[in-house]
Design an enzyme around this catalytic site. Structure first.
Site, PDB file in Angstrom:
ATOM      1  N   TRP A 103      66.604 -16.972  62.035  1.00 52.08           N
ATOM      2  CA  TRP A 103      67.480 -17.713  61.124  1.00 52.08           C
ATOM      3  C   TRP A 103      68.593 -18.342  61.958  1.00 52.08           C
ATOM      4  O   TRP A 103      69.241 -17.672  62.763  1.00 52.08           O
ATOM      5  CB  TRP A 103      68.048 -16.739  60.098  1.00 52.08           C
TER       6      TRP A 103
ATOM      7  N   ASP B   4      68.440  -6.797  60.142  1.00 52.49           N
ATOM      8  CA  ASP B   4      68.899  -7.694  59.086  1.00 52.49           C
ATOM      9  C   ASP B   4      67.847  -7.633  57.989  1.00 52.49           C
ATOM     10  O   ASP B   4      66.713  -8.071  58.181  1.00 52.49           O
ATOM     11  CB  ASP B   4      69.052  -9.123  59.620  1.00 52.49           C
TER      12      ASP B   4
ATOM     13  N   LYS C 111      68.790 -12.633  47.579  1.00 53.88           N
ATOM     14  CA  LYS C 111      67.410 -12.952  47.247  1.00 53.88           C
ATOM     15  C   LYS C 111      66.831 -11.992  46.201  1.00 53.88           C
ATOM     16  O   LYS C 111      66.264 -12.420  45.204  1.00 53.88           O
ATOM     17  CB  LYS C 111      66.531 -12.917  48.508  1.00 53.88           C
TER      18      LYS C 111
END
Length: 424
Positions: free
Chosen positions: A154, A235, A271
């Site tokens: 990311w 993460d 999310k």
């Protein structure tokens, strides 16, 4: 008197002119910042008047009509807390109840680490804030360390550790030819890194590739980390959202815990609960004992104090209400599975449509990858053609947000992809 007045007027005039020049020169050297490669996609999409336009760049869930979704468990939590909360500050470490429930998701309901109070944890500004807080913690207490980041990752990971002034190294992860995991090269990089290095790992649904190690591969990675004494920082932005099962999506973390690693975890509810704008997250660090956990938490709070002082209350209260109520938690588990299953279904549909068109390329990686994103293998030039000729928007690395694919546009998307790739 007239002379004095004239002199005073002249002095004031000159002072004003100097002041104006001085004020205008403060930021003369500031240039416009480059557009964010992800957020810029949405800006371009919104500016396009075409009725056929498709946005598969956004990293947010959409239903099969392409609309944002608010989960029913979130609506019910909001109903329950409406008018029942004050506007007082949370503690610097955030909502204790939210943190407690969040740790159970990551570490397990019966975690001995939780029972022994060996985890230093604080509420953060979603997963981004958790990563940044850990990066600053790493810099303060391991000032000579560096962070190993996968290629690719990311894009904001690089920004976070750069702005925390932590030197970055990279390790192999994605294999472009197979569109899968470059496991041999990954293991070599782990072995060759200096003992005691920090590694950033994606717990599940790797962003942007959607490529995750298998359970056996995670065990080999964990073993090699133990041999080398590396620190794993996970993460975990997609727990539950990847497979539809939060327990399954936490398997990588559980493997490392079984092997006795001290780990760090960044968690987010953007999310898996759709709380994108609420910025609810958690940073946790496994410690040797309760005393060390208390010390670590206090230092994390001290780092947060000059950044944002206290995290926001509303989103944290929604999370703790949902996870703390058996009925609402059960509803959430059903709803997160619906989201995951829709994305899995769109993967199958996109692959089948491409194969029916007689594409000369293999598209099996679409269904082998997992999570919100599909790393398509398309080149920047092919992506540019998609945008210019078909009004389809995605990041130039070929990352497709499967959340933007619907039963209504999957055929159009497949046809466009086939057109720009068939001569490859």
């Amino acid at each position: 008197m007239a002379v004095r007045a004239g002199v005073s007027s002249l002095i004031l005039s000159r002072s004003s002119a100097l002041g104006a020049r001085s004020m205008s020169s403060w930021w003369r050297s500031v240039e416009p910042a480059p557009k964010d490669p992800i957020l810029g996609v949405t800006e371009a999409f919104l500016a396009d008047p075409s009725p056929d336009k498709v946005n598969v760049g956004v990293g947010a869930y959409r239903d099969d009509n392409g609309k944002p979704v608010v989960l029913e468990c979130v609506r019910e939590a909001e109903r329950r807390i409406a008018g029942n909360q004050n506007m007082e500050y949370l503690p610097m470490g955030g909502s204790v109840k939210m943190v407690e429930e969040t740790l159970k998701l990551a570490y397990g309901e019966e975690s001995e680490l939780i029972k022994d109070k060996r985890i230093g944890a604080v509420q953060t500004l979603s997963g981004t804030g958790a990563c940044r807080l850990f990066a600053d913690f790493q810099k303060r207490f391991c000032p000579d360390s560096q962070i190993y980041i996968p290629v690719p990752t990311w894009v904001n990971h690089h920004n976070i550790w750069r702005d925390a002034h932590v030197p970055q190294r990279t390790y192999h992860y994605y294999h472009p030819e197979s569109k899968g995991l470059d496991f041999a090269a990954l293991m070599d990089d782990i072995k060759n890194a200096p003992n005691g290095s920090f590694f950033l790992l994606h717990a599940c649904a790797h962003n942007p590739t959607g490529v995750d190690p298998s359970e056996d591969q995670w065990r080999e990675i964990s073993y090699q980390f133990k041999v080398k004494g590396h620190f794993p920082f996970f993460d975990m932005a997609y727990q539950g959202f990847a497979s539809g099962d939060p327990e399954r999506d936490a398997k990588s973390i559980r493997i490392f815990l079984e092997d006795g690693h001290a780990i760090g975890i960044a968690q987010s509810y953007a999310k898996n609960m759709g709380l994108y704008g609420q910025r609810v997250g958690c940073l946790s660090v496994v410690c040797e004992d309760q005393k060390q956990a208390i010390a670590v938490k206090s230092q994390l709070q001290q780092l947060a104090r000059p950044m944002y002082s206290n995290p926001p209350a509303h989103g944290a209260l929604m999370v703790s209400t949902i996870l703390g109520d058996p009925g609402l938690k059960s509803l959430w588990l059903k709803e997160v599975k619906v989201m995951a299953d829709r994305i899995i279904g769109m993967r199958t549909a996109l692959r089948e449509n491409l194969e029916k068109l007689g594409s000369p390329l293999s598209w099996k990686h679409i269904t082998e990858q997992i999570g919100m994103f599909c790393y398509s293998g398309m080149t920047p030039e092919q992506v540019d053609r998609l945008t210019k000729e078909f009004h389809i928007y995605m990041t130039r690395n070929g990352r497709i947000s499967m959340a933007g694919v619907t039963s209504g546009n999957v055929g159009y998307l497949a046809n466009a992809i086939n057109e720009v790739t068939k001569s490859s």
